[in-house]
Design a protein around this motif. Structure first.
Motif, PDB file in Angstrom:
ATOM      1  N   VAL A 203       0.798  -1.163  -0.001  1.00  0.00           N
ATOM      2  CA  VAL A 203      -0.101   0.033   0.081  1.00  0.00           C
ATOM      3  C   VAL A 203       0.874   1.044   0.034  1.00  0.00           C
ATOM      4  CG1 VAL A 203      -1.798   1.175   1.109  1.00  0.00           C
ATOM      5  CG2 VAL A 203      -1.636  -1.348   1.373  1.00  0.00           C
ATOM      6  N   LEU A 206       2.034   3.535  -3.050  1.00  0.00           N
ATOM      7  CA  LEU A 206       1.083   4.239  -3.659  1.00  0.00           C
ATOM      8  C   LEU A 206       1.407   5.703  -3.279  1.00  0.00           C
ATOM      9  CD1 LEU A 206      -2.297   2.462  -3.294  1.00  0.00           C
ATOM     10  CD2 LEU A 206      -0.677   2.278  -5.226  1.00  0.00           C
ATOM     11  N   ARG A 208       2.366   8.586   0.112  1.00  0.00           N
ATOM     12  CA  ARG A 208       1.852   8.838   1.487  1.00  0.00           C
ATOM     13  C   ARG A 208       0.460   9.169   1.635  1.00  0.00           C
ATOM     14  NH1 ARG A 208       1.143  13.690   4.518  1.00  0.00           N
ATOM     15  NH2 ARG A 208       1.684  13.258   6.702  1.00  0.00           N
ATOM     16  N   HIS A 209      -0.288  10.095   0.608  1.00  0.00           N
ATOM     17  CA  HIS A 209      -1.388  10.281   0.653  1.00  0.00           C
ATOM     18  C   HIS A 209      -2.466   9.412   0.658  1.00  0.00           C
ATOM     19  CE1 HIS A 209      -0.627  14.974  -0.151  1.00  0.00           C
ATOM     20  NE2 HIS A 209      -0.215  14.679   0.894  1.00  0.00           N
ATOM     21  N   ASN A 210      -2.225   8.403  -0.503  1.00  0.00           N
ATOM     22  CA  ASN A 210      -3.040   7.249  -0.741  1.00  0.00           C
ATOM     23  C   ASN A 210      -2.904   6.106   0.224  1.00  0.00           C
ATOM     24  OD1 ASN A 210      -4.087   8.212  -3.235  1.00  0.00           O
ATOM     25  ND2 ASN A 210      -2.202   7.559  -4.168  1.00  0.00           N
ATOM     26  N   ILE A 212      -2.133   6.629   3.439  1.00  0.00           N
ATOM     27  CA  ILE A 212      -3.067   7.289   4.477  1.00  0.00           C
ATOM     28  C   ILE A 212      -4.411   7.225   4.359  1.00  0.00           C
ATOM     29  CG2 ILE A 212      -3.661   9.341   6.134  1.00  0.00           C
ATOM     30  CD1 ILE A 212      -0.673  10.321   5.739  1.00  0.00           C
ATOM     31  N   ASN A 213      -5.019   7.409   3.221  1.00  0.00           N
ATOM     32  CA  ASN A 213      -6.211   7.454   2.894  1.00  0.00           C
ATOM     33  C   ASN A 213      -7.077   5.901   3.000  1.00  0.00           C
ATOM     34  OD1 ASN A 213      -8.975   7.592   1.363  1.00  0.00           O
ATOM     35  ND2 ASN A 213      -7.618   7.044  -0.448  1.00  0.00           N
ATOM     36  N   LEU A 214      -5.953   4.954   2.863  1.00  0.00           N
ATOM     37  CA  LEU A 214      -6.346   3.659   2.820  1.00  0.00           C
ATOM     38  C   LEU A 214      -6.174   3.110   4.162  1.00  0.00           C
ATOM     39  CD1 LEU A 214      -5.133   2.236  -0.704  1.00  0.00           C
ATOM     40  CD2 LEU A 214      -7.467   2.664   0.192  1.00  0.00           C
ATOM     41  N   GLY A 215      -5.973   4.108   5.323  1.00  0.00           N
ATOM     42  CA  GLY A 215      -5.941   3.590   6.560  1.00  0.00           C
ATOM     43  C   GLY A 215      -4.653   3.353   7.419  1.00  0.00           C
ATOM     44  N   ILE A 216      -3.347   3.485   6.503  1.00  0.00           N
ATOM     45  CA  ILE A 216      -2.266   3.091   7.248  1.00  0.00           C
ATOM     46  C   ILE A 216      -1.798   4.381   8.041  1.00  0.00           C
ATOM     47  CG2 ILE A 216       0.120   2.571   6.503  1.00  0.00           C
ATOM     48  CD1 ILE A 216      -1.415   0.527   5.612  1.00  0.00           C
ATOM     49  N   ASP A 217      -1.027   3.967   9.224  1.00  0.00           N
ATOM     50  CA  ASP A 217      -0.302   4.945   9.976  1.00  0.00           C
ATOM     51  C   ASP A 217       0.890   4.993   9.210  1.00  0.00           C
ATOM     52  OD1 ASP A 217       0.590   6.786  11.610  1.00  0.00           O
ATOM     53  OD2 ASP A 217      -0.156   5.506  13.327  1.00  0.00           O
TER      54      ASP A 217
ATOM     55  N   ARG B  48      -7.120  14.171   7.013  1.00  0.00           N
ATOM     56  CA  ARG B  48      -5.965  13.783   8.167  1.00  0.00           C
ATOM     57  C   ARG B  48      -4.697  13.941   7.238  1.00  0.00           C
ATOM     58  NH1 ARG B  48      -7.213   7.339   7.704  1.00  0.00           N
ATOM     59  NH2 ARG B  48      -8.172   7.786   5.930  1.00  0.00           N
ATOM     60  N   LEU B  49      -4.720  14.426   6.179  1.00  0.00           N
ATOM     61  CA  LEU B  49      -3.366  14.283   5.447  1.00  0.00           C
ATOM     62  C   LEU B  49      -2.405  15.426   6.083  1.00  0.00           C
ATOM     63  CD1 LEU B  49      -4.191  13.813   1.682  1.00  0.00           C
ATOM     64  CD2 LEU B  49      -3.609  11.953   3.509  1.00  0.00           C
ATOM     65  N   ASN B  69      -7.497   4.521  12.419  1.00  0.00           N
ATOM     66  CA  ASN B  69      -7.124   4.714  11.143  1.00  0.00           C
ATOM     67  C   ASN B  69      -8.071   4.073  10.138  1.00  0.00           C
ATOM     68  OD1 ASN B  69      -5.289   6.792  11.085  1.00  0.00           O
ATOM     69  ND2 ASN B  69      -3.639   5.522  11.997  1.00  0.00           N
ATOM     70  N   ASN B  70      -7.974   2.379  10.206  1.00  0.00           N
ATOM     71  CA  ASN B  70      -8.813   1.718   9.120  1.00  0.00           C
ATOM     72  C   ASN B  70     -10.322   1.896   9.204  1.00  0.00           C
ATOM     73  OD1 ASN B  70      -8.060  -0.439   7.209  1.00  0.00           O
ATOM     74  ND2 ASN B  70      -9.371  -1.580   8.800  1.00  0.00           N
ATOM     75  N   ALA B  73     -10.855   5.068   7.326  1.00  0.00           N
ATOM     76  CA  ALA B  73     -10.566   4.617   5.616  1.00  0.00           C
ATOM     77  C   ALA B  73     -12.044   4.229   5.202  1.00  0.00           C
ATOM     78  CB  ALA B  73      -9.436   3.829   5.674  1.00  0.00           C
ATOM     79  N   ILE B  78      -9.932  10.108   0.073  1.00  0.00           N
ATOM     80  CA  ILE B  78      -9.614  11.470  -0.235  1.00  0.00           C
ATOM     81  C   ILE B  78      -8.988  11.065  -1.378  1.00  0.00           C
ATOM     82  CG2 ILE B  78      -7.832  11.330   1.358  1.00  0.00           C
ATOM     83  CD1 ILE B  78      -8.353  14.506   0.197  1.00  0.00           C
ATOM     84  N   ILE B  85       3.295   7.318  -8.383  1.00  0.00           N
ATOM     85  CA  ILE B  85       3.428   5.983  -8.272  1.00  0.00           C
ATOM     86  C   ILE B  85       4.332   5.354  -8.958  1.00  0.00           C
ATOM     87  CG2 ILE B  85       2.129   3.794  -8.218  1.00  0.00           C
ATOM     88  CD1 ILE B  85      -0.323   5.282  -7.522  1.00  0.00           C
ATOM     89  N   PHE B  97      -7.009  -1.750  -4.614  1.00  0.00           N
ATOM     90  CA  PHE B  97      -6.268  -1.047  -3.212  1.00  0.00           C
ATOM     91  C   PHE B  97      -7.355  -0.497  -2.650  1.00  0.00           C
ATOM     92  CE2 PHE B  97      -1.610  -1.608  -4.654  1.00  0.00           C
ATOM     93  CZ  PHE B  97      -1.448  -2.320  -3.288  1.00  0.00           C
ATOM     94  N   PRO B 101      -8.897  -1.421   3.045  1.00  0.00           N
ATOM     95  CA  PRO B 101      -9.473  -1.125   4.633  1.00  0.00           C
ATOM     96  C   PRO B 101     -10.206  -2.390   4.853  1.00  0.00           C
ATOM     97  CG  PRO B 101      -9.636   0.723   3.335  1.00  0.00           C
ATOM     98  CD  PRO B 101      -9.234  -0.056   2.353  1.00  0.00           C
TER      99      PRO B 101
END
Lengths: 319, 250
Positions: A203, A206, A208-210, A212-217, B48-49, B69-70, B73, B78, B85, B97, B101
């Motif tokens: 993940v 992808l 930083r932004h993506n 975090i968006n997908l729930g990764i710290d 939260r970015l 976090n999860n 998501a 966003i 990439i 992807f 989540p």
């Protein structure tokens, strides 16, 4: 992808072949066990070092989201050597911390982890992961670490220096065999400690932004993986000394060979290629060049050219 | 979603000052304003970015920082403009992807379905096996939007989604955003530069200027000659089509 698995199996068999030939080629069977005793620790050390370099370089590249940067290019192994020299400088060669190989090694690792995670995460943050800056600062730091190390050596008690030299100049012809078992165990332990973070690498490609968006710290995971990389590099450097460009070769060949983002495959590929390159290289050095040229010279030359090629290829787009 | 006294500064300079805003659900909400007005920064803080300096963001009755976090998501997606990439990854893999989540990378049938659906929405089915680095900017953008759709969240935040898209794809995207809101009851919050897209497709427009929230209202309240002239320092010509205000500024 099935194709990638076939490639992996093919690589694995090549590795096995090279390991077997390294271990058994030209063995005088009258002295079989003696030959094994000589060759086995060396083989093990090279495999461990290959694992460390192949594994950590790829992780590092994903963290920084660029495929031409490796920990060595940013001076991580120079830092390790500096840490080791400083330890001897401060405590003296007679101190029990330095004389006890294991203790010295653990101290090196601890100091290295603290210093490196502080220095590198600071740099990454300040430059906002801009690869050109990171690379530039890395080059400067490599030189700086080496210079500080040299100054320390000059200011050192000559007796200490003499003793230090034996442990400092680990290389392929002078592998630090004393710590091989602890390195092996450490690699295994690290593998399991960071397994969860490694699983997040897919993940993290992808960005930083993506991520975090997908729930990764993201920030926490990056820090943990940076520590992981640092430790692996320290282990590899302690075992076989610094080999610049090794990580660059393995990761990029792996990425070209396996056109995928999946780190389970990329990591295995990178490690296998590292093993193949190191052991085949050493085999050639020992039996064809009869030790006249160390394998790291070949790797550095080939790697340097490869590095230039990659930079020029990438600069058409953007680095 | 409620924002209270939200502020953010870089190097002592405020980029967002004291924003108070209450955003209703099931609406399309656009943030507009000149460059450097702080609209993207607000969007990034909501998602939260970026960390906020002070103030509160309350999302679904709970402060944003207290969300797992999860879990977050699954509720809020966003898409920003920063997408570098480098890996070899196909469109379908990227869109998959979006399901991370929910399944942590191991797709079940249900996830697979959502992925196909998202690909269909963005008309990417026929090129789903192409690698991302073989695509044009517009196709990439569509693939990323498809990922956000596959994430299947109640809130979708988009930072200049029409960037890189041609007229056909941007107007299609805006219609899609409308239908996400009307048919699937999503809340879409986006930063837009094209005033007329904002006017035609959103329910609520928030206007930012120099880090402050200038005005919030429906398109008719916002797209007014004197107000826009004051915000953008450009003369506008405003007419109406289908009862919606249309502004021209050439």
């Amino acid at each position: 992808m099935a194709l990638n698995h076939i490639k992996l199996i093919f690589l694995l068999s090549l590795c096995t072949l090279s390991i077997a030939s390294y271990q058994f080629i030209f063995v005088n069977f009258d002295f079989f066990s003696f030959a094994m005793q000589l060759r086995l620790p060396k083989l093990l050390a090279m495999c461990v070092a290959a694992f460390c370099i192949g594994y950590s370089s790829l992780i590092f590249q994903t963290i920084i989201n660029n495929t031409i940067v490796t920990p060595c290019l940013l001076g991580m192994n120079a830092l390790y050597l500096l840490v080791h020299v400083s330890l001897v400088f401060i405590f003296g060669m007679g101190s029990f911390i330095v004389t006890n190989t294991y203790l010295a090694f653990i101290c090196d690792l601890l100091v290295m982890t603290v210093v490196a995670s502080f220095v590198y995460s600071y740099i990454f943050k300040k430059t906002k992961y801009n690869v050109l800056y990171v690379l530039l600062i890395g080059t400067v730091m490599t030189t700086m670490f080496t210079s500080i190390q040299n100054s320390l050596i000059r200011a050192m008690d000559p007796n200490d220096y003499d003793a230090l030299l034996a442990t400092l100049t680990a290389s392929f012809s002078n592998i630090n065999i004393k710590i091989i078992s602890i390195c092996f165990v450490l690699c295994l332990v690290l593998y399991f400690i960071f397994k969860k973070d490694i699983a997040k690498l897919d993940v993290m490609t992808l960005g930083r932004h993506n991520a975090i968006n997908l729930g990764i710290d993201y920030d926490k995971t990056t820090k943990r993986l940076l520590i992981c990389t640092t430790l692996y590099i320290a282990i590899a450097t302690a075992l076989v000394g610094p080999i610049s460009f090794m990580g660059l070769i393995t990761t990029n060949i792996a990425r070209t060979l396996f056109k995928t983002y999946k780190h389970s495959i990329l990591l295995s590929g990178s490690v296998l290629i590292a093993i193949l390159v190191l052991i085949t290289g050493q085999l050639i050095v020992e039996h064809i060049f009869t030790y006249s040229i160390p394998v790291s010279v070949f790797i550095t030359i080939a790697g340097g050219l490869y590095f230039l090629y990659l930079v020029l290829k990438q600069s058409k787009g953007n680095i | 979603m409620i924002l209270k006294n939200l502020s953010k500064s870089y190097d002592g300079k405020f980029v967002v000052t004291d924003v108070n805003l209450s955003l209703p659900e099931n609406k399309v909400i656009s943030f507009i304003g000149p460059n450097g007005a702080g609209k993207s920064t607000v969007l990034n803080m909501i998602s939260r970015l970026h960390k906020k300096d002070s103030g509160q963001i309350i999302f679904k009755g709970k402060e944003l920082e207290n969300w797992d976090n999860n879990e977050l998501a699954k509720n809020l997606a966003i898409l920003t403009q920063h997408n570098n990439i480098q890996s070899k990854i196909t469109i379908k893999e990227l869109v998959s992807f979006g399901r991370f989540p929910y399944c942590q990378g191991r797709l079940k049938d249900e996830d697979e379905q959502k992925v196909i659906q998202a690909l269909e929405y963005m008309e990417l089915l026929d090129i789903q096996h192409k690698y991302l680095d073989e695509l044009s900017g517009g196709q990439r953008q569509r693939a990323l939007i498809a990922m956000t759709i596959a994430q299947d969240t109640d809130y979708i935040l988009l930072d200049e989604p029409t960037n890189n898209l041609d007229i056909y794809h941007s107007s299609r995207l805006m219609k899609l955003i409308r239908s996400l809101c009307d048919k699937l009851n999503k809340t879409v919050i986006m930063v837009l530069h094209e005033l007329n897209y904002a006017s035609f497709y959103s329910d609520i427009i928030c206007v930012f200027k120099q880090g402050r929230l200038e005005k919030v209202g429906n398109p008719t309240e916002i797209i007014q000659h004197d107000f826009l002239k004051e915000v953008y320092q450009v003369d506008f010509n405003i007419s109406h089509i289908d009862g919606k205000p249309l502004c021209i500024h050439f």
